[in-house]
Write an enzyme that holds these catalytic residues in place. Structure first.
Site, PDB file in Angstrom:
ATOM      1  N   THR A   2       0.853  -1.199   0.000  1.00 61.38           N
ATOM      2  CA  THR A   2       0.000   0.000   0.000  1.00 61.38           C
ATOM      3  C   THR A   2       0.879   1.236   0.000  1.00 61.38           C
ATOM      4  O   THR A   2       2.051   1.174   0.384  1.00 61.38           O
ATOM      5  CB  THR A   2      -0.855   0.103   1.284  1.00 61.38           C
ATOM      6  OG1 THR A   2       0.024   0.159   2.414  1.00 61.38           O
ATOM      7  CG2 THR A   2      -1.828  -1.052   1.419  1.00 61.38           C
ATOM      8  N   ASP A   3       0.293   2.365  -0.369  1.00 65.18           N
ATOM      9  CA  ASP A   3       0.958   3.629  -0.053  1.00 65.18           C
ATOM     10  C   ASP A   3       0.764   3.818   1.459  1.00 65.18           C
ATOM     11  O   ASP A   3      -0.080   3.162   2.086  1.00 65.18           O
ATOM     12  CB  ASP A   3       0.360   4.793  -0.858  1.00 65.18           C
ATOM     13  CG  ASP A   3       1.291   6.015  -0.846  1.00 65.18           C
ATOM     14  OD1 ASP A   3       2.257   6.029  -0.034  1.00 65.18           O
ATOM     15  OD2 ASP A   3       1.063   6.958  -1.621  1.00 65.18           O
ATOM     16  N   TRP A   4       1.516   4.713   2.022  1.00 67.39           N
ATOM     17  CA  TRP A   4       1.575   4.830   3.490  1.00 67.39           C
ATOM     18  C   TRP A   4       0.217   5.190   4.101  1.00 67.39           C
ATOM     19  O   TRP A   4      -0.320   6.255   3.850  1.00 67.39           O
ATOM     20  CB  TRP A   4       2.670   5.835   3.855  1.00 67.39           C
ATOM     21  CG  TRP A   4       4.016   5.158   4.056  1.00 67.39           C
ATOM     22  CD1 TRP A   4       4.857   5.352   5.121  1.00 67.39           C
ATOM     23  CD2 TRP A   4       4.673   4.172   3.234  1.00 67.39           C
ATOM     24  NE1 TRP A   4       5.972   4.540   5.004  1.00 67.39           N
ATOM     25  CE2 TRP A   4       5.884   3.815   3.862  1.00 67.39           C
ATOM     26  CE3 TRP A   4       4.342   3.538   2.039  1.00 67.39           C
ATOM     27  CZ2 TRP A   4       6.771   2.870   3.337  1.00 67.39           C
ATOM     28  CZ3 TRP A   4       5.224   2.586   1.514  1.00 67.39           C
ATOM     29  CH2 TRP A   4       6.403   2.272   2.156  1.00 67.39           C
ATOM     30  N   TYR A   5      -0.326   4.245   4.854  1.00 66.47           N
ATOM     31  CA  TYR A   5      -1.658   4.340   5.487  1.00 66.47           C
ATOM     32  C   TYR A   5      -2.775   4.360   4.436  1.00 66.47           C
ATOM     33  O   TYR A   5      -3.865   4.849   4.713  1.00 66.47           O
ATOM     34  CB  TYR A   5      -1.772   5.575   6.397  1.00 66.47           C
ATOM     35  CG  TYR A   5      -0.637   5.698   7.396  1.00 66.47           C
ATOM     36  CD1 TYR A   5      -0.505   4.782   8.436  1.00 66.47           C
ATOM     37  CD2 TYR A   5       0.302   6.715   7.295  1.00 66.47           C
ATOM     38  CE1 TYR A   5       0.546   4.870   9.339  1.00 66.47           C
ATOM     39  CE2 TYR A   5       1.357   6.805   8.201  1.00 66.47           C
ATOM     40  CZ  TYR A   5       1.472   5.887   9.206  1.00 66.47           C
ATOM     41  OH  TYR A   5       2.505   5.979  10.090  1.00 66.47           O
ATOM     42  N   GLY A   6      -2.513   3.839   3.253  1.00 64.30           N
ATOM     43  CA  GLY A   6      -3.512   3.879   2.183  1.00 64.30           C
ATOM     44  C   GLY A   6      -4.608   2.825   2.366  1.00 64.30           C
ATOM     45  O   GLY A   6      -4.381   1.763   2.928  1.00 64.30           O
TER      46      GLY A   6
END
Ligand code: BGC
Length: 806
Positions: free
Chosen positions: A290-294
């Site tokens: 994922t993108d960060w906290y996505g």
């Protein structure tokens, strides 16, 4: 002083301690990764180990995103990256008993991003700031980008990281996207080819890449809830095509899904996007993070094939374990996620025990950065051969803040912590030119005073979310300008812009448009210098497109220097002095005005107002807004008509068209040969380029195809091939051959979910830019061809009022 060995020992103690606090069975008989098969290792893993592996272990500003808790202060997470490579963006969970090492993931697209200094350590860990991706694309030189990639990859390796979180290849749909500098182009073919070269270069060093942000992440406003509503055709032809090319040609180790939703599904939760398209259709072999906290739903992410949740929070571990125990998540799905991660881990330098030096050859890499930046600078205007400078052009009055405070790159995770940036002023001095000292001092003082007034948040998350506002350009009065015009040989005015993730730019003065101060400066300087018979050059030190039509007639020459990394000033001086002949061409269109942009009306989307949504500049509110952004919908009504596909088809004249760029020499195009009059599965196109001018130079040549009229919309022409000549001496020629396949003739036909090349006549246009066609040819396709049948997935859930030429 804590030395590196000690830091590593502490890391291992924490890691092993973490293992024992989890009651892991440290069993000597357990299979070891690399010695036993990946499947055997997965079989030996406990559920707790599996869920911990698929959830990352945090980063320096990791936060416990537990919304039930009132405080949202950073909470250190087990196995903090700081103990391995300070400043890295994330790390995977190590399981020593099974030989599973941590993998260190670091940003980003313009060079490795780690902390340059460490507590109690006198050494420095600076990385090379390479030019931004838009500049690299402007070189149209895949070999050069490969070399930049391999230098970048070498820093990843030598500073102890395993995967570089790059390249970023979202399409320039709109000039205001805050992250455009990190992205390559408005065209998917150019994007795909350049980024494939980057991936190959980085991975040639035995480290990985993460191709991001997959996909359709074309704006930054409320990026975590932004729903990109797009037709299947626009997705396939514009927004996915670059990713397809990179995956098929370069096999990045990992892919990073984006923050946004596509047609109402988070990309990280989309089985259709990740499993059906990326894996099944394109044959992607690595793992997806994922993108960060996505995204929101970690169980859905696992099921979709998004194998790793980054940077990971403890609650996600709990949720996944519960889901397996309750049957909501089949353990076989989780096993597959784990298997994919471990398969890539086997390749990683940390797993292989690579003894990194912390001493990459920064000097050699600075040279690569300098050459790349010079090769991507675009000469937009050069009246009466203003450039290169004459021997008599010695004393320069350098105006504009950015002549002194030059932008090497953008902000956010795409920024690099480099040892220095050569300002334009410094570059001129290094090239042996003279600059007006008093003017330089005035600017430097002004910039220092303005900077002193700015407050920078000490909290890294806040610093990322709230970059300081730009310093307004210093006003210079007419009297001083007149005096400088008398005392100088010529003037350079640098216009600077900066942007970065988390926000989009605005169509306002001082951003897309020039500020009044900047406009006045160009006016005053050109009138005063011209009155003295002296020339004025405007340099654009920008990361994204700006308005040029209202002022471009005033200066004698315009150089688009983009943000060229740490050597920007030297690279620019190389072009000014003629040491390097400009050969960059636009990878993205400069429209006359923002309103001409086909997505102007729908960018950055329509906010769906939430009640009680707070908007203040208090830290709690900013963090809350970051965690709970307002939902926003972006309807891609422009469809396939992005960039030159729109301007060309609809007859809208841009300020500078896609593919445009001047040189200090001239090129002649001749001898177009289209191999066969009838297309037989492939077609080769041959032509000759001659340097017909007086100095050595390189030419970027472009092949556009105009397809026959069809039942569906067809852009007037589309880029289907390109090449850059070698350095041609005056009078020297080079013959170039480009190949076309059936896929190159095809459009995506949604009705049959296939790429179809219609029967009819295809025009072959060999061009110096998207509107400067030099040679014409054609061939016929007797019977239409279905070049590729694909899954009918990612359908929009609403009707889109899509732009059509028909
Ligand atoms: C960015 C990514 C980056 C990640 C890790 C995110 O905010 O969108 O591009 O790789 O942070 O720093």
């Amino acid at each position: 002083m804590i030395n590196k060995q000690l830091i590593r020992t502490i890391a291992m103690v924490i890691i092993t301690g973490a293992a024992s606090s989890l009651n892991l069975d440290v069993n000597a008989q357990a299979p070891l990764l690399g010695k036993s098969s990946v499947k055997a290792v997965v079989k030996a893993m406990t559920l707790e180990e599996k869920v911990k592996l698929v959830v990352g272990t945090g980063k320096e500003f990791s936060m416990d995103f537990d919304k039930d808790k009132s405080e949202s202060e950073p909470v250190p997470v087990v196995g903090s990256t700081d103990l391995l490579v300070p400043g890295a963006a994330g790390i995977s969970f190590p399981i020593p008993r099974l030989g599973i090492t941590p993998m260190v993931l670091s940003d980003g697209p313009a060079g490795l991003r780690i902390l340059p200094q460490r507590p109690d350590d006198s050494k420095t860990y600076y990385c090379t700031a390479f030019p931004v991706a838009t500049l690299l694309a402007s070189t149209w030189d895949t070999e050069l980008v490969y070399n930049v990639g391999s230098a970048m990859g070498n820093e990843v390796l030598e500073y102890g990281s395993d995967v570089l979180l790059a390249p970023a290849i979202n399409i320039h749909r709109n000039p205001l996207c805050g992250r455009n500098f990190e992205y390559y182009s408005e065209d998917p073919l150019l994007t795909g080819k350049m980024a494939a070269a980057m991936v190959k270069g980085v991975q040639s060093q035995g480290v990985g890449t993460s191709l991001k942000h997959f996909a359709a992440n074309n704006s930054e406003t409320y990026r975590n809830t932004s729903n990109s509503i797009i037709s299947q055709r626009a997705l396939r032809e514009i927004y996915l095509e670059g990713f397809r090319i990179v995956v098929e040609e370069a096999q990045p180790w990992t892919v990073m899904t984006s923050y946004n939703l596509i047609n109402s599904v988070y990309t990280s939760e989309s089985f259709e996007l990740i499993s059906k398209i990326l894996r099944n259709e394109w044959g992607f072999k690595g793992f997806v993070m994922t993108d960060w906290y996505g995204g929101k739903d970690v169980v859905a992410q696992m099921k979709a094939g998004n194998d790793m949740i980054m940077p990971g929070i403890p609650k996600q571990i709990e949720i996944l374990a519960k889901a397996v125990n309750s049957g909501a998540l089949d353990v076989k799905v989780l096993d597959k996620n784990v298997e994919r991660i471990l398969t890539i881990m086997l390749l990683s330098p940390r797993f292989k025990g690579y003894a990194y030096t912390d001493k990459p050859d920064l000097k050699a890499h600075a040279q690569i950065s300098r050459q790349a930046a010079a090769d991507g600078i675009i000469l937009l205007k050069n009246s009466n051969n203003t450039l290169p400078l004459n021997a008599s052009d010695r004393k320069i009055a350098a105006f504009g803040n950015a002549s002194y405070e030059t932008f090497s790159g953008g902000t956010g995770s795409g920024d690099v912590n480099e040892a220095y940036t050569i300002s334009i002023n410094q570059g001129l001095l290094n090239a042996g030119l003279e600059v007006q000292k008093t003017l330089a001092l005035q600017y430097e003082e002004f910039i220092n005073d303005e900077k002193a007034k700015q407050t920078k948040p000490s909290d890294p998350l806040m610093a990322l979310l709230m970059p300081p506002p730009p310093i307004p350009d210093m006003a210079v009065d007419m009297l001083s300008v007149k005096l400088l015009a008398k005392e100088s040989d010529l003037a350079i005015i640098t216009v600077g812009r900066n942007a970065g993730e988390g926000g989009d730019r605005k169509n306002v003065e001082g951003d897309f448009k020039l500020s009044q101060n900047e406009f006045d400066l160009i006016k005053r300087v050109t009138s005063a210098f011209h009155a003295e018979g002296k020339k004025v050059i405007v340099v654009l030190n920008i990361g994204g497109v700006i308005e040029t039509a209202s002022w471009r007639d005033m200066p004698d020459a315009i150089l688009l220097a983009w943000q060229g990394g740490q050597e920007t000033g030297n690279s620019l001086a190389d072009i000014l002095t003629g040491k390097v002949n400009p050969s960059g061409k636009l990878a993205t269109t400069f429209p006359v005005k923002y309103e001409d942009v086909p997505s102007a009306a729908t960018f950055p989307g329509k906010v769906i107002e939430q009640e009680n949504a707070k908007s203040t500049d208090k830290k709690e509110d900013i963090v809350t807004a970051f965690l709970n952004p307002k939902p926003i919908e972006v309807t891609y009504e422009d469809g396939i008509y992005v960039g030159y596909r729109y301007y060309g088809t609809f007859g809208i004249k841009p300020a500078y068209e896609f593919g445009f760029g001047l040189s200090y020499t001239e090129f002649e195009y001749s001898g177009l040969k289209v191999e066969t009059p009838d297309f037989k599965g492939k077609q080769s196109v041959t032509f000759t380029i001659k340097n017909a001018g007086k100095v050595a130079g390189r030419e970027v040549v472009q092949l556009y195809i105009a397809a026959p009229v069809s039942k569906i919309d067809k852009p007037k022409y589309e880029l289907k091939g390109f090449a850059k000549t070698k350095t041609l001496q005056p009078g020297e020629s080079q013959t170039i051959t480009l190949q076309l396949t059936a896929r190159d003739l095809s459009s995506f036909n949604t009705a049959v979910s296939s790429w179809v090349a219609d029967a009819g006549k295809y025009d072959v246009l060999i061009a110096a830019s998207s509107t400067d066609i030099k040679l014409n040819g054609s061939f016929n396709l007797k019977k239409s061809i279905v070049s590729d049948k694909v899954n009918p997935v990612l359908a929009p859930k609403v009707t889109i009022n899509e732009l059509s030429y028909k």
